[in-house]
Scaffold this motif. Structure first.
Motif, PDB file in Angstrom:
ATOM      1  N   UNK A   1       0.859  -1.179   0.000  1.00 24.00           N
ATOM      2  CA  UNK A   1       0.000   0.000   0.000  1.00 24.00           C
ATOM      3  C   UNK A   1       0.895   1.230   0.000  1.00 24.00           C
ATOM      4  N   UNK A   2       0.462   2.266  -0.684  1.00 25.05           N
ATOM      5  CA  UNK A   2       1.151   3.551  -0.661  1.00 25.05           C
ATOM      6  C   UNK A   2       0.309   4.533   0.144  1.00 25.05           C
ATOM      7  N   UNK A   3       0.996   5.387   0.881  1.00 26.12           N
ATOM      8  CA  UNK A   3       0.341   6.461   1.626  1.00 26.12           C
ATOM      9  C   UNK A   3       1.075   7.747   1.262  1.00 26.12           C
ATOM     10  N   UNK A   4       0.342   8.760   0.827  1.00 25.20           N
ATOM     11  CA  UNK A   4       0.952  10.016   0.393  1.00 25.20           C
ATOM     12  C   UNK A   4       0.370  11.191   1.152  1.00 25.20           C
ATOM     13  N   UNK A   5       1.219  12.166   1.440  1.00 26.94           N
ATOM     14  CA  UNK A   5       0.748  13.379   2.097  1.00 26.94           C
ATOM     15  C   UNK A   5       0.329  14.404   1.061  1.00 26.94           C
ATOM     16  N   UNK A   6      -0.602  15.243   1.460  1.00 25.76           N
ATOM     17  CA  UNK A   6      -1.014  16.389   0.646  1.00 25.76           C
ATOM     18  C   UNK A   6      -1.613  17.426   1.573  1.00 25.76           C
ATOM     19  N   UNK A   7      -1.153  18.632   1.462  1.00 22.66           N
ATOM     20  CA  UNK A   7      -1.686  19.722   2.287  1.00 22.66           C
ATOM     21  C   UNK A   7      -2.975  20.289   1.708  1.00 22.66           C
ATOM     22  N   UNK A   8      -3.332  19.889   0.479  1.00 26.44           N
ATOM     23  CA  UNK A   8      -4.471  20.511  -0.192  1.00 26.44           C
ATOM     24  C   UNK A   8      -5.733  19.661  -0.220  1.00 26.44           C
ATOM     25  N   UNK A   9      -5.660  18.378   0.128  1.00 24.95           N
ATOM     26  CA  UNK A   9      -6.891  17.578   0.094  1.00 24.95           C
ATOM     27  C   UNK A   9      -7.748  17.924   1.310  1.00 24.95           C
ATOM     28  N   UNK A  10      -9.025  18.228   1.098  1.00 27.16           N
ATOM     29  CA  UNK A  10      -9.884  18.593   2.220  1.00 27.16           C
ATOM     30  C   UNK A  10     -10.229  17.393   3.108  1.00 27.16           C
ATOM     31  N   UNK A  11     -10.195  16.200   2.528  1.00 28.14           N
ATOM     32  CA  UNK A  11     -10.421  14.964   3.278  1.00 28.14           C
ATOM     33  C   UNK A  11      -9.598  13.879   2.608  1.00 28.14           C
ATOM     34  N   UNK A  12      -9.400  12.757   3.305  1.00 27.88           N
ATOM     35  CA  UNK A  12      -8.611  11.675   2.741  1.00 27.88           C
ATOM     36  C   UNK A  12      -9.211  11.199   1.423  1.00 27.88           C
ATOM     37  N   UNK A  13      -8.336  10.810   0.498  1.00 25.66           N
ATOM     38  CA  UNK A  13      -8.746  10.275  -0.796  1.00 25.66           C
ATOM     39  C   UNK A  13      -8.142   8.883  -0.931  1.00 25.66           C
TER      40      UNK A  13
END
Length: 124
Positions: free
Chosen positions: A54-66
């Motif tokens: 599984x991959x897990x990526x960070x993002x400061x712009x997603x309003x909720x988990x995708x």
């Protein structure tokens, strides 16, 4: 275009916490990529003893988990054009993330599911 890999991907503002949950479940972090979008985002690649990845990526712009399907391809441009022609949308316009080792972007289907297409540059 040839698909060279397929796995789940979770994109979150709390990627580190999600990574920790999977590590508690027996996954080991095999690879951390911290140079995404100029260092703003990090991607963790985790694998368990049974071979599940599984991959897990960070993002400061997603309003909720995708939750997304991560699709590795042998030709990013061809894959991008193909999915765009099928009505997929890049939420960042035509912006893609390019690092020393890969080019990738998140796309949403017309019905709303997410995919992330990536080409590893060593395959170019």
């Amino acid at each position: 275009m040839k698909i060279t890999g397929l796995r789940p991907l979770i994109v979150s503002q709390d990627a580190e916490k999600i990574k920790d949950v999977f590590e508690e479940l027996g996954f080991e972090c095999r690879h951390t990529k911290a140079d995404i979008d100029g260092g703003k985002n990090t991607n963790f690649n985790l694998k368990d003893a049974e071979g599940h990845v599984i991959n897990v990526a960070s993002s400061k712009t997603v309003p909720q988990d995708v939750t997304s399907i991560s699709i590795n391809v042998d030709n990013f441009d061809e894959a991008y054009d193909y999915f765009i022609s099928k009505g997929f949308v890049n939420p960042r316009g035509d912006q893609v993330s390019e690092t020393e080792s890969a080019i990738s972007t998140l796309l949403f289907s017309p019905s709303g599911f997410a995919i992330t297409i990536s080409e590893h540059k060593k395959d170019r």
